[in-house]
Design an enzyme around this catalytic site. Structure first.
Site, short mmCIF file in Angstrom:
data_model
loop_
_atom_site.label_atom_id
_atom_site.label_comp_id
_atom_site.label_asym_id
_atom_site.label_seq_id
_atom_site.Cartn_x
_atom_site.Cartn_y
_atom_site.Cartn_z
CG HIS A 193 21.19 47.34 17.43
ND1 HIS A 193 20.00 47.82 16.93
CD2 HIS A 193 21.07 45.98 17.47
CE1 HIS A 193 19.19 46.80 16.69
NE2 HIS A 193 19.82 45.68 17.00
NE ARG A 251 50.37 41.30 46.29
CZ ARG A 251 49.23 40.83 46.78
NH1 ARG A 251 48.94 39.57 46.63
NH2 ARG A 251 48.38 41.62 47.41
CB CYS A 310 50.69 47.00 47.63
SG CYS A 310 50.29 48.66 47.16
CE LYS A 337 47.14 36.03 38.71
NZ LYS A 337 46.48 35.74 37.42
CD GLU A 346 44.13 40.65 30.88
OE1 GLU A 346 43.94 41.25 31.94
OE2 GLU A 346 43.82 39.45 30.71
CG ASN A 378 48.11 45.37 49.83
OD1 ASN A 378 47.55 46.16 49.07
ND2 ASN A 378 47.94 44.08 49.76
N GLY A 379 46.56 48.29 50.92
CA GLY A 379 45.16 48.58 51.27
C GLY A 379 44.91 50.07 51.19
CD GLU A 397 39.14 35.62 29.89
OE1 GLU A 397 38.47 36.55 30.37
OE2 GLU A 397 40.28 35.33 30.31
CE LYS A 414 43.54 36.84 29.69
NZ LYS A 414 42.57 36.70 30.64
CD1 TRP A 457 49.62 48.44 40.44
CD2 TRP A 457 47.88 49.41 41.42
NE1 TRP A 457 48.64 48.61 39.49
CE2 TRP A 457 47.57 49.20 40.06
CE3 TRP A 457 46.93 50.03 42.24
CZ2 TRP A 457 46.35 49.58 39.51
CZ3 TRP A 457 45.71 50.40 41.69
CH2 TRP A 457 45.44 50.18 40.33
C1 G6P Z 1 42.49 41.34 38.00
C2 G6P Z 1 43.27 40.29 37.24
C3 G6P Z 1 42.31 39.46 36.39
C4 G6P Z 1 41.24 38.84 37.25
C5 G6P Z 1 40.50 39.92 38.07
C6 G6P Z 1 39.62 39.28 39.15
O1 G6P Z 1 41.98 42.29 37.14
O2 G6P Z 1 44.23 40.89 36.42
O3 G6P Z 1 43.03 38.42 35.74
O4 G6P Z 1 40.33 38.17 36.45
O5 G6P Z 1 41.43 40.75 38.76
O6 G6P Z 1 40.47 38.67 40.10
P1 G6P Z 1 40.13 37.40 40.94
O7 G6P Z 1 41.40 37.12 41.70
O8 G6P Z 1 39.00 37.79 41.86
O9 G6P Z 1 39.75 36.29 40.03
#
Ligand code: G6P
Length: 608
Positions: A504, A27, A2, A603, A488, A101-102, A481, A485, A75
């Site tokens: 396993h 966001r 949001c 984000k 997502e 937002n919240g 990671e 990547k 969102w």
């Molecule tokens: C969301 C973002 C990720 C990020 C995660 C944690 O899922 O898409 O890229 O790693 O939040 O966010 P932060 O702002 O706490 O690093």
């Protein structure tokens, strides 16, 4: 998650709101809307889908004239993304409008109470209850009414509010969700984040927890929930609006990947002085560092993956036991924190609700928290006892790259610093580690410049159904990671496994042609990795290896090899992640995905 933008001033509000919302698209959102006061009444327009739809509907804001307005990208949490559930929400006669937002956690009892009093609700959202409550308590004084409502709602909020009978004012309030306000000669602004208003002003104020702001064309007034007016200092934003633009790159993600050498340099070099690591903001004397018995790292998403790497590096170099927790788990598992424990919270946005809650939990138990944070002035930065900033600058693409790389550097610095204080490394190794750290930016650049090779390889995998990433130790952390990547942004199913765990269960998923990316950057584990690679190859896997220059033996079992330059094995994540980021990116581009704004993701995850 949001986005909020509000404006009151001498210019037309709607184009400013649309422009600001566009800067907040990163966001994550699925619908948008705005309310503008036209001098007589409030007009509201909402649209499901991309902001472009709202822009087209309102002819870039032209059909909504007026000098005061609030806008929102939603969102969806409570109720599907549709026009009714989109913000702004309003009271029956549309004289009070709200963007939020919240999450209002007690909205059900509050709504039921209002329904009994004859109120009708049109949406499924928690936010509508705020608009209706403002109506219920309204006594002609907006500030007074807002405070009454805020005392009754529970949960988190960043709010923008307008009252049609007070056309010269808009209002904002925050608790637990990000909100800033800004001022220029031409008016005052509300926004969820700085890039939304940076084009108009650099003078911003970070709204504090449980603070209400009354904005007029030329003034802003801040109040506590007890209606006491507070004086606040403005912050001048130093970074440039260009930092939040694509600067000729096709996507923010690509631009941000290319910024990694700089990000690493900016996070690293100011903390190395006269051949020593100095982290002033740590707030710990050498005696206090020597007394650390355990470290708890809490974070979400990629920040959590940085934390997993941090565990290996801190334990390996400084010999301090480290536990890494997903913040969402930590907060509810009644964690055991014992004397001598230090808590490190990692976050790019500084607003992640679960990470914030984990910090509060730790501090409530009397433990100090070090925040590794990217966004200056964010909630996590403010609520941590000490903050070590990752100087990555604004990161817009939802999938993090440069902030993650900067988080790794912050953790390496801590590990090497703690190791030298605890004397678990000698001066010679200390200097070698510093040398290798300083080499990282150039080495990252080298890997980025090799992007065509990876693009070529990625193009072969745009049709993949499943991809597996395997590694041991730090290479497992890199795999986590790398896998995130890819999945997502490309929507290809992908998993990361500790290579030794394959037998396993996971190995049953390997079919003829399944792509397995094997990360092998730890010389002590080369042979073990080769054994695991042979096992999957024997079952038909196509093997991509990411390894150190010189590890020629791996070519015998791999179908494709990407080499990374030589560094200390503790730092290899910073290099091995680059081709994996590029791989995820080019697969997603090849598939035509919306790389910077993947579906369903946000984000900044400000709800738990
Ligand atoms: C969301 C973002 C990720 C990020 C995660 C944690 O899922 O898409 O890229 O790693 O939040 O966010 P932060 O702002 O706490 O690093």
């Amino acid at each position: 998650m949001c986005g909020i933008v509000g404006y009151i001033g001498k210019k037309q509000a709607a184009p400013i709101i649309l422009d600001g919302l566009a800067k907040l698209e990163y966001r994550g959102y699925d619908s948008a809307g705005m309310a503008v006061f036209d001098g007589e009444k409030v007009n509201i327009t909402k649209a499901v889908g991309r902001l472009k739809v709202l822009e087209e509907l309102t002819h870039g804001g032209e059909t909504m004239p007026g000098f005061a307005g609030i806008g929102h990208t939603r969102w969806a949490t409570h109720g599907a993304p549709n026009d009714v559930n989109s913000h702004p929400h309003f009271n029956k006669d549309r004289t009070i409008t709200v963007v939020h937002n919240g999450i209002i956690e007690n909205y059900i009892p509050l709504r039921n109470k209002l329904i009994k009093k004859g109120y009708e609700f049109v949406s499924e959202t928690d936010t509508e209850v705020v608009a209706q409550m403002l109506d219920y308590y309204y006594n002609g004084n907006p500030l007074d009414t807002i405070l009454k409502v805020l005392h009754r709602i529970e949960g988190s909020y960043a709010l923008g509010m307008m009252f049609a009978d007070h056309p010269g004012e808009i209002f904002a309030a925050r608790k637990g969700s990000p909100l800033i306000v800004g001022q220029s000669k031409e008016g005052c602004f509300i926004a969820s984040d700085v890039p939304a208003i940076l084009r108009y002003t650099r003078k911003v104020y970070f709204v504090d927890e449980q603070e209400v702001v009354r904005l007029e064309t030329d003034h802003m007034h801040f109040y506590t929930l007890d209606e006491e007016e507070v004086e606040k200092e403005a912050t001048t934003i130093e970074w440039d609006a260009d930092a939040a633009e694509k600067a000729g790159y096709e996507h923010f993600m690509l631009k941000e990947m290319y910024e990694q050498p700089k990000t690493v340099t900016d996070t690293l070099l100011p903390r190395i002085k006269n051949g020593k690591i100095e982290i002033e903001e740590l707030g710990l004397s050498d005696e206090e560092i020597a007394a650390i018995k355990k470290i708890h790292i809490v974070a979400c998403g990629s920040a959590y993956h940085a934390g997993v790497t941090g565990k290996y590096v801190l334990e390996g170099l400084a010999r301090i036991p480290v536990e890494v927790d997903l913040a969402s788990e930590f907060r509810y598992r009644d964690p055991i924190l014992e004397e001598g424990a230090m808590v490190i919270a990692i976050s790019q946005s500084g607003e992640t609700a679960d990470t914030l809650a984990a910090i509060r939990e730790s501090r409530q138990r009397g433990f100090k928290v070090l925040g590794i944070v990217n966004v200056v002035g964010s909630s996590i930065a403010r609520e941590s006892d000490n903050v070590m900033y990752t100087w990555a600058g604004p990161e817009i693409a939802v999938a993090t790259t440069k902030a993650y790389s900067a988080q790794l550097i912050a953790l390496y610095l801590l590990a090497v610093k703690f190791a030298s204080v605890k004397k678990t490394i000698d001066e010679k190794l200390y200097q070698l580690l510093l040398r290798d750290l300083k080499r990282l930016p150039d080495q990252i650049e080298l890997l980025l410049n090799n992007k065509e090779k990876i693009q070529h390889f990625a193009n072969r995998y745009i049709g993949a159904r499943d991809v597996f990433f395997i590694g041991r130790g730090i290479d497992y952390a890199i795999s986590l990671e790398g896998s995130l990547k890819l999945k997502e942004i490309s929507y290809i199913h992908s998993e990361a496994y500790a290579a030794g765990e394959l037998k396993h269960g996971t190995i049953s998923l390997i079919e003829e042609g399944t792509l397995v990316a094997a990360v092998s950057t730890q010389p002590a584990l080369y042979q073990k990795m080769i054994s695991n690679m042979v096992e999957v190859k024997a079952r038909g896997a196509f093997l991509l290896a990411v390894t150190n220059e010189g590890n020629k033996e791996i070519e015998k079992v791999s179908d494709y090899v990407i080499y990374i330059p030589e560094t200390n094995p503790y730092f290899s994540n910073s290099l091995a992640i680059i081709p994996l980021q590029l791989f995820g990116y080019y697969v997603a581009v090849g598939k035509g995905c919306d790389v910077d704004k993947p579906r369903n993701l946000a984000k900044s995850v400000t709800v738990e």
